[in-house]
Design an enzyme around this catalytic site. Sequence first.
Site, short mmCIF file in Angstrom:
data_model
loop_
_atom_site.label_atom_id
_atom_site.label_comp_id
_atom_site.label_asym_id
_atom_site.label_seq_id
_atom_site.Cartn_x
_atom_site.Cartn_y
_atom_site.Cartn_z
N HIS A 27 0.34 5.11 1.72
CA HIS A 27 0.37 5.45 3.15
C HIS A 27 1.59 4.77 3.79
O HIS A 27 1.67 3.54 3.87
CB HIS A 27 -0.94 5.01 3.81
CG HIS A 27 -1.18 5.63 5.15
ND1 HIS A 27 -2.40 6.19 5.52
CD2 HIS A 27 -0.37 5.78 6.23
CE1 HIS A 27 -2.31 6.66 6.76
NE2 HIS A 27 -1.10 6.40 7.22
N LEU A 28 2.49 5.60 4.24
CA LEU A 28 3.76 5.14 4.81
C LEU A 28 3.53 4.18 5.98
O LEU A 28 2.65 4.40 6.81
CB LEU A 28 4.52 6.39 5.32
CG LEU A 28 5.92 6.17 5.87
CD1 LEU A 28 6.88 5.75 4.77
CD2 LEU A 28 6.42 7.46 6.53
N HIS A 29 4.31 3.12 6.04
CA HIS A 29 4.26 2.20 7.18
C HIS A 29 5.59 1.50 7.33
O HIS A 29 6.24 1.16 6.36
CB HIS A 29 3.12 1.19 7.02
CG HIS A 29 3.10 0.47 5.70
ND1 HIS A 29 2.65 1.05 4.52
CD2 HIS A 29 3.47 -0.78 5.37
CE1 HIS A 29 2.74 0.18 3.54
NE2 HIS A 29 3.25 -0.95 4.03
N GLN A 30 5.98 1.32 8.58
CA GLN A 30 7.24 0.63 8.88
C GLN A 30 6.95 -0.77 9.40
O GLN A 30 6.20 -0.94 10.35
CB GLN A 30 8.02 1.41 9.93
CG GLN A 30 9.19 0.65 10.53
CD GLN A 30 10.46 1.47 10.56
OE1 GLN A 30 11.13 1.66 9.55
NE2 GLN A 30 10.78 2.01 11.72
N ILE A 32 0.88 -1.17 0.00
CA ILE A 32 0.00 0.00 0.00
C ILE A 32 0.92 1.22 0.00
O ILE A 32 1.34 1.71 1.05
CB ILE A 32 -0.95 -0.02 1.21
CG1 ILE A 32 -1.84 -1.27 1.12
CG2 ILE A 32 -1.80 1.24 1.25
CD1 ILE A 32 -2.61 -1.59 2.37
#
Length: 196
Positions: free
Chosen positions: A155-158, A152
């Site tokens: 939307h930034l995600h770690q 995705i």
Amino acid sequence: MTVDQQGQHSDQQASGETRPAAVHQDGIGHPDELERLWTPYRISYIRGENKPADASTEKCPFCRIPSMADDAGLLVHRGELCFVVLNLYPYAPGHVMVCPYRHIANFVDTTVDEAAEMAALTKRAVETLGRVSSPAGFNIGMNQGVAGGAGIAAHLHQHVVPRWIGDQNFMPIIGRTRTLPELLGDTRQLLADAWA
Ligand SMILES: [Zn+2]
């Protein structure tokens, strides 16, 4: 799980009763002596389900999750600027993601405070997972952009993925003995309780 010619799923595998030890197939390729990871729950990810067709916030699961109840959204922790959520399609048990609430695609778009909270929550996730499940290692990182492998990208995600030596060997056993929704719900509760 099997798929017939109409694309209908037969989910007998999820009950853990009918998983074949080996299936003969007339395929092509060379034996490489690698073990295959049995991950039927990842088929919906591979098929692109629950994935926004566009980059709008209405279609974005990471924007929708914070409005859900903790157990329904698999939320582990709600911070001030970022939240921690279990991955619905985990690479390993306990695979969580640290996300800013803001719908931003790139790490450079974070404010100083958002970046600091992402780092702090990532440390806390590693510490909590270490205490709960004693992994032997971790994969920590962000896939940015479609070319970078982001599922995705809008939307930034770690990702924080706990790892164990030989962990690919026991995932099929877990998958066979319990259904995944149960497993994820239990994992979320365990981590949320341990977080404090
Ligand atoms: Zn979003």
